[in-house]
Design an enzyme around this catalytic site. Structure first.
Site, PDB file in Angstrom:
ATOM      1  N   THR A  68       0.874  -1.261   0.025  1.00 49.35           N
ATOM      2  CA  THR A  68      -0.085   0.119   0.162  1.00 49.35           C
ATOM      3  C   THR A  68       0.936   1.336   0.062  1.00 49.35           C
ATOM      4  O   THR A  68       2.030   1.211   0.378  1.00 49.35           O
ATOM      5  CB  THR A  68      -0.809  -0.039   1.300  1.00 49.35           C
ATOM      6  OG1 THR A  68      -0.228   0.358   2.501  1.00 49.35           O
ATOM      7  CG2 THR A  68      -1.723  -1.066   1.300  1.00 49.35           C
TER       8      THR A  68
ATOM      9  N   GLU B 141      -5.933  -3.983  -0.473  1.00 45.03           N
ATOM     10  CA  GLU B 141      -6.283  -4.976   0.138  1.00 45.03           C
ATOM     11  C   GLU B 141      -7.299  -5.838  -0.179  1.00 45.03           C
ATOM     12  O   GLU B 141      -7.685  -6.980   0.270  1.00 45.03           O
ATOM     13  CB  GLU B 141      -6.686  -4.510   1.800  1.00 45.03           C
ATOM     14  CG  GLU B 141      -5.203  -4.243   2.642  1.00 45.03           C
ATOM     15  CD  GLU B 141      -5.176  -2.527   2.442  1.00 45.03           C
ATOM     16  OE1 GLU B 141      -5.436  -2.074   1.391  1.00 45.03           O
ATOM     17  OE2 GLU B 141      -4.612  -1.881   3.194  1.00 45.03           O
TER      18      GLU B 141
ATOM     19  N   LYS C 215     -14.372  16.450  12.050  1.00 47.14           N
ATOM     20  CA  LYS C 215     -15.185  16.445  13.143  1.00 47.14           C
ATOM     21  C   LYS C 215     -15.370  17.784  13.801  1.00 47.14           C
ATOM     22  O   LYS C 215     -14.658  18.359  14.513  1.00 47.14           O
ATOM     23  CB  LYS C 215     -14.471  15.465  14.192  1.00 47.14           C
ATOM     24  CG  LYS C 215     -14.341  14.125  13.437  1.00 47.14           C
ATOM     25  CD  LYS C 215     -13.630  13.177  14.736  1.00 47.14           C
ATOM     26  CE  LYS C 215     -12.994  12.033  13.822  1.00 47.14           C
ATOM     27  NZ  LYS C 215     -11.597  11.967  13.452  1.00 47.14           N
TER      28      LYS C 215
ATOM     29  N   TRP D 168     -19.940  15.204  12.155  1.00 49.86           N
ATOM     30  CA  TRP D 168     -19.020  14.873  10.989  1.00 49.86           C
ATOM     31  C   TRP D 168     -19.490  15.523   9.647  1.00 49.86           C
ATOM     32  O   TRP D 168     -20.482  15.993   9.525  1.00 49.86           O
ATOM     33  CB  TRP D 168     -19.093  13.516  10.701  1.00 49.86           C
ATOM     34  CG  TRP D 168     -18.475  12.661  11.781  1.00 49.86           C
ATOM     35  CD1 TRP D 168     -17.702  13.076  12.913  1.00 49.86           C
ATOM     36  CD2 TRP D 168     -18.087  11.299  11.457  1.00 49.86           C
ATOM     37  NE1 TRP D 168     -17.204  11.909  13.312  1.00 49.86           N
ATOM     38  CE2 TRP D 168     -17.546  10.821  12.734  1.00 49.86           C
ATOM     39  CE3 TRP D 168     -18.567  10.369  10.787  1.00 49.86           C
ATOM     40  CZ2 TRP D 168     -17.092   9.547  12.957  1.00 49.86           C
ATOM     41  CZ3 TRP D 168     -18.213   9.069  10.765  1.00 49.86           C
ATOM     42  CH2 TRP D 168     -17.588   8.242  11.796  1.00 49.86           C
TER      43      TRP D 168
HETATM   44  P1  ADP Z   1      -3.829   4.123  -0.557  1.00 45.12           P
HETATM   45  O1  ADP Z   1      -4.737   3.665   0.499  1.00 45.12           O
HETATM   46  O2  ADP Z   1      -2.436   4.415  -0.196  1.00 45.12           O
HETATM   47  O3  ADP Z   1      -4.655   5.423  -1.362  1.00 45.12           O
HETATM   48  P2  ADP Z   1      -5.101   2.173  -2.275  1.00 45.12           P
HETATM   49  O4  ADP Z   1      -4.989   2.271  -3.736  1.00 45.12           O
HETATM   50  O5  ADP Z   1      -5.216   0.843  -1.633  1.00 45.12           O
HETATM   51  O6  ADP Z   1      -4.100   2.881  -1.566  1.00 45.12           O
HETATM   52  O7  ADP Z   1      -6.517   2.994  -1.912  1.00 45.12           O
HETATM   53  C1  ADP Z   1      -7.634   2.537  -1.161  1.00 45.12           C
HETATM   54  C2  ADP Z   1      -8.557   3.588  -0.776  1.00 45.12           C
HETATM   55  O8  ADP Z   1      -8.909   4.306  -1.800  1.00 45.12           O
HETATM   56  C3  ADP Z   1     -10.031   3.259  -0.231  1.00 45.12           C
HETATM   57  O9  ADP Z   1      -9.736   2.720   0.892  1.00 45.12           O
HETATM   58  C4  ADP Z   1     -10.614   4.487  -0.461  1.00 45.12           C
HETATM   59  O10 ADP Z   1     -10.445   5.432   0.753  1.00 45.12           O
HETATM   60  C5  ADP Z   1     -10.244   5.122  -1.719  1.00 45.12           C
HETATM   61  N1  ADP Z   1     -11.063   4.763  -2.841  1.00 45.12           N
HETATM   62  C6  ADP Z   1     -10.717   3.745  -3.576  1.00 45.12           C
HETATM   63  N2  ADP Z   1     -11.765   3.655  -4.547  1.00 45.12           N
HETATM   64  C7  ADP Z   1     -12.922   4.805  -4.189  1.00 45.12           C
HETATM   65  C8  ADP Z   1     -14.152   5.605  -4.733  1.00 45.12           C
HETATM   66  N3  ADP Z   1     -14.607   4.887  -5.703  1.00 45.12           N
HETATM   67  N4  ADP Z   1     -14.478   6.442  -3.836  1.00 45.12           N
HETATM   68  C9  ADP Z   1     -14.107   7.010  -2.900  1.00 45.12           C
HETATM   69  N5  ADP Z   1     -12.763   6.546  -2.355  1.00 45.12           N
HETATM   70  C10 ADP Z   1     -12.380   5.525  -3.089  1.00 45.12           C
END
Ligand code: ADP
Length: 550
Positions: free
Chosen positions: A187, A331, A444, A449
Site C-alpha cells: 500500500t 487489500e 469532526k 461529522w
Molecule cells: P492508498 O490507501 O494508499 O490510497 P489504495 O489504492 O489501496 O491505496 O487506496 C484505497 C482507498 O482509496 C480506499 O480505502 C478509499 O479510501 C479510496 N477509494 C478507492 N476507490 C474509491 C471510490 N470509488 N470512492 C472513494 N474513495 C475510493
C-alpha cells in the site's frame, strides 16, 4: 459428505494457457510515442512468458517463492512478467515507480526481492537505488533507455531480449497449491510504513472472474481496454489477468500518461473501455475541451481509487463516455463494489444517484458497518460507520518477512478477521455503498461529522473551479473546521464569498460551510494520483498556505 468434483487448483498458469491458446490472436498494444504502436498477440505473450520463466530459473537461479520485482510502466513485457513469475512458483512484486526513492528501497528490502525487471526508461530512478538494495542479485532491462548508469553496479545486469532469446517456448508449469503466494503489492503508505499485501493464485483467479462479470466490467474479445491504471497499482485493477480469461485486447500507454497522448491513443486505437483514477480523467477532460478529438469508441470508463466527482461523470456522459464508478483498495485486490444501477432505476431519475454511489457488493465481498462504539449499524442508507469487508480476495493480514508471522494490526483487522477499510459511509438496503469520507479525512466539527468529499464535489461543480480539496484544520471553538483549498480554472475569477454562497445553493448545510479558504496552484497528489491531504494539512500547520477567513 464430500463432493464428487475434481479439485483443480485455480492457478495463474491456467489463465495464461487459456488466454494464449483460446484467445491467442487477441493483442497487447503498447504505445511507443512513435508512428506505430507495438503489437504483440496473446499467443506470443504465452511463448515469451515461457521463455522468461526458463531464463529466470536456468540463468538467474530463481526458485519457488523468490520475489521477482518489476519497475515498469504498463507494457507487453510487464504482462509477460505478470504471468511468467507466478506461474513458475515465484512471487511477482510490482514496485510503485512514483514513490520517493527511500520508500522504494525500504519496500524492496522488506520484500527481499532477488531480481528486478526494469524498463530502460526507469534506469535513472533505479541505478542510484541499487547500492541500497543488498538482496537484489540481478537487474533485467527491457525496452529503450540509456544503460550507462548501470555500468559497474553490483547486481548483474541483463538485457531482457538477450536473456529470453532461444529459450524453449513452452514451460511445464508446476501444479502449485492455489493458496500459495502469487504476487505482492505494498500500500502506498499514506500513514506509517507501507504494508505488503500478498495475493494468492486462488484470490487472483476468483477476482479476475469477478472483474469479468457483466455486473463488473463485463468485457469480451470484441473489446479493447485502455489500461491507464498502472500495473503497479493493485495489479492494474486485475485487468491483465481478467483480459486473458476473456480475450479482451489491452491498450497499454507505457510512459505516455499525459492527457495529450492519452487522447491521441483513444482516437487512433479506438478502445471501448478504459480504467483510471479521477485525476487522470480530469486531465483528459481539460484536454478534450481545449482540443476536441474523436473519443466515441469509448463507451465504458471505469473510475475508482478515489471518489468520482458528479461534475466529471456528467461531463463524460455528455461526451458519450459512460462512467462506471467502482471502489476498492490494495487489500481488496481491488474490486470491492461497482456502481451499476439496479434494473428498477434504469431510465429513471434515480439512475444517476445510483451511479454516483461507490456501488454494489458482489457475491464475493461481504460487508458490514461498524459505529464509533464498535456497534453494528443497519443498512438503511443513513447510518454512517466504518466499512468492514471479508471475502476470498480480501487480505486477512500483511506480509512481515518470509518466516515471520503475518501482521494483523488491530486498527486494520477485526478480532473475527474482517478487514477494517478505514472508509466511512452508509449502505442502502439493496447493498449500495456510499462513502462519505476516509476515517482520517472526516472533519469532526463540534461533535458532528462534515464530509470533505461532499464539499469537494459541490465545489468542483462550480464552472470556475478546476480542482478542490477540503481538509480538517484545528479550531479552538469547534475542535475541527473545514479548510477549502481551491484550484481555479485558467482565467477564472470567482472569489471565496461567491464560492461559499454557491455551496449553500448546492444544499450544503450552513454550519458545514467552510470559513477558511485558500487558492492553490494544484492539489498535491499521492504516488497513485489521489489527493494527498496530509500534505495540505502539513502546509497549513506550517503556515505555508495563504488562508483567508470569511
Ligand atoms: P492508498 O490507501 O494508499 O490510497 P489504495 O489504492 O489501496 O491505496 O487506496 C484505497 C482507498 O482509496 C480506499 O480505502 C478509499 O479510501 C479510496 N477509494 C478507492 N476507490 C474509491 C471510490 N470509488 N470512492 C472513494 N474513495 C475510493
Amino acid at each position: 459428505m464430500l463432493s464428487t468434483m475434481q479439485d483443480v487448483p485455480l492457478l495463474i498458469s491456467r489463465i495464461l494457457t487459456h488466454g494464449s491458446t483460446i484467445h491467442g490472436s487477441s493483442q497487447v498494444i503498447t504505445w511507443t510515442g512513435e508512428a506505430e504502436p507495438h503489437r504483440r498477440s496473446f499467443a506470443e505473450i504465452g511463448t515469451r512468458s515461457a521463455q522468461l520463466a526458463h531464463a529466470l530459473t536456468e540463468d538467474l537461479g530463481v526458485r519457488e517463492d523468490d520475489r521477482v520485482a518489476t519497475l515498469a510502466w504498463n507494457n507487453a513485457e510487464h504482462v509477460e512478467a505478470y504471468f511468467a513469475v507466478p506461474s513458475m512458483g515465484a512471487v511477482l512484486h510490482t514496485l510503485n515507480l512514483r514513490l520517493p526513492a527511500e520508500q522504494l528501497a525500504w519496500i524492496v528490502n522488506h520484500a527481499a526481492d532477488r531480481v528486478v525487471i526494469a524498463n530502460g526508461s526507469l534506469i535513472p530512478l533505479l541505478a542510484p537505488l541499487l547500492p541500497h538494495l543488498p538482496t537484489v542479485e540481478h537487474v533485467v532491462v527491457t525496452g529503450p533507455g540509456d544503460r550507462t548508469p548501470l555500468e559497474g553496479v553490483r547486481p548483474r545486469v541483463h538485457e531482457y531480449e538477450e536473456l529470453i532469446a532461444g529459450k524453449p517456448t513452452a514451460y511445464d508449469w508446476p501444479e502449485l497449491d492455489e493458496r500459495r503466494a502469487a504476487a505482492m503489492c505494498y500500500t502506498s503508505g499514506t500513514t506509517g510504513d507501507p504494508k505488503g499485501v500478498v495475493y494468492s493464485h486462488r484470490s487472483v483467479y476468483l477476482h479476475s472472474m469477478q472483474v469479468n462479470m457483466t455486473e463488473s466490467m463485463g468485457l469480451t474479445d470484441q473489446d479493447t481496454s485502455l489500461v491507464v491504471v498502472p500495473q503497479f497499482h493493485v495489479n492494474a485493477w486485475g485487468l491483465p489477468h481478467a483480459t486473458f480469461m476473456t480475450g479482451v485486447n489491452m491498450l497499454m500507454p507505457d510512459r505516455f500518461l499525459q492527457p495529450a497522448p492519452l487522447a491521441e491513443m483513444i482516437e487512433v486505437e479506438r478502445p471501448t473501455h478504459a480504467a483510471a483514477v479521477p485525476t487522470i480523467w480530469q486531465g483528459l477532460l481539460a484536454e478534450l475541451t481545449a482540443r476536441p478529438r474523436d473519443v466515441s469508441s469509448l463507451h465504458q470508463v471505469t473510475i475508482g481509487g478515489a471518489a468520482c466527482p458528479p461534475s466529471l461523470m456528467e461531463a463524460f456522459d455528455a461526451l458519450g463516455m459512460r462512467v462506471c464508478h467502482a471502489w476498492g483498495m490494495t487489500e481488496t485486490s481491488p474490486l470491492g463494489t461497482v456502481a451499476r444501477p439496479p434494473a428498477h432505476a434504469v431510465g429513471t431519475e434515480e439512475e444517476f444517484a445510483y451511479r454516483l454511489t461507490q456501488g454494489r457488493f458482489p457475491t464475493g465481498v461481504e460487508a458490514r458497518l461498524t459505529g464509533p462504539g464498535g456497534e453494528r449499524l443497519p443498512w438503511d442508507g443513513q447510518s454512517a460507520g466504518e466499512l468492514e469487508v471479508r471475502g476470498a480476495w480480501i487480505a486477512g493480514a500483511y506480509y512481515n518477512g518470509v518466516d515471520a508471522e503475518p501482521l494483523r494490526p488491530a486498527d486494520k483487522f477485526s478480532e473475527d478477521g474482517w478487514l477494517k477499510t478505514g472508509d466511512v459511509g452508509t449502505i442502502s438496503p439493496d447493498g449500495f455503498l456510499t462513502l462519505t469520507d476516509r476515517a482520517k479525512d472526516v472533519i469532526k466539527s463540534g461533535g458532528e461529522w462534515i464530509s470533505s468529499v461532499d464539499l469537494e464535489n459541490a465545489l468542483m461543480s462550480h464552472p470556475d473551479v478546476a480542482e478542490a480539496a477540503v481538509v480538517a484544520v484545528p479550531d479552538d471553538k469547534w475542535g475541527e473546521r473545514p479548510l477549502a483549498t481551491v484550484v481555479l480554472k485558467e482565467g477564472a475569477t470567482a472569489d471565496f464569498k461567491t464560492l461559499r454562497s454557491f455551496l449553500a445553493g448546492e444544499g450544503i448545510a450552513k454550519w458545514q460551510l467552510p470559513e477558511r479558504w485558500t487558492i492553490i496552484e494544484s492539489v498535491p497528489k499521492t504516488s497513485v494520483g489521489k489527493f494527498d491531504k496530509k500534505v495540505l494539512r502539513r502546509q497549513y500547520a506550517e503556515g505555508k498556505l495563504d488562508v483567508q477567513q470569511l
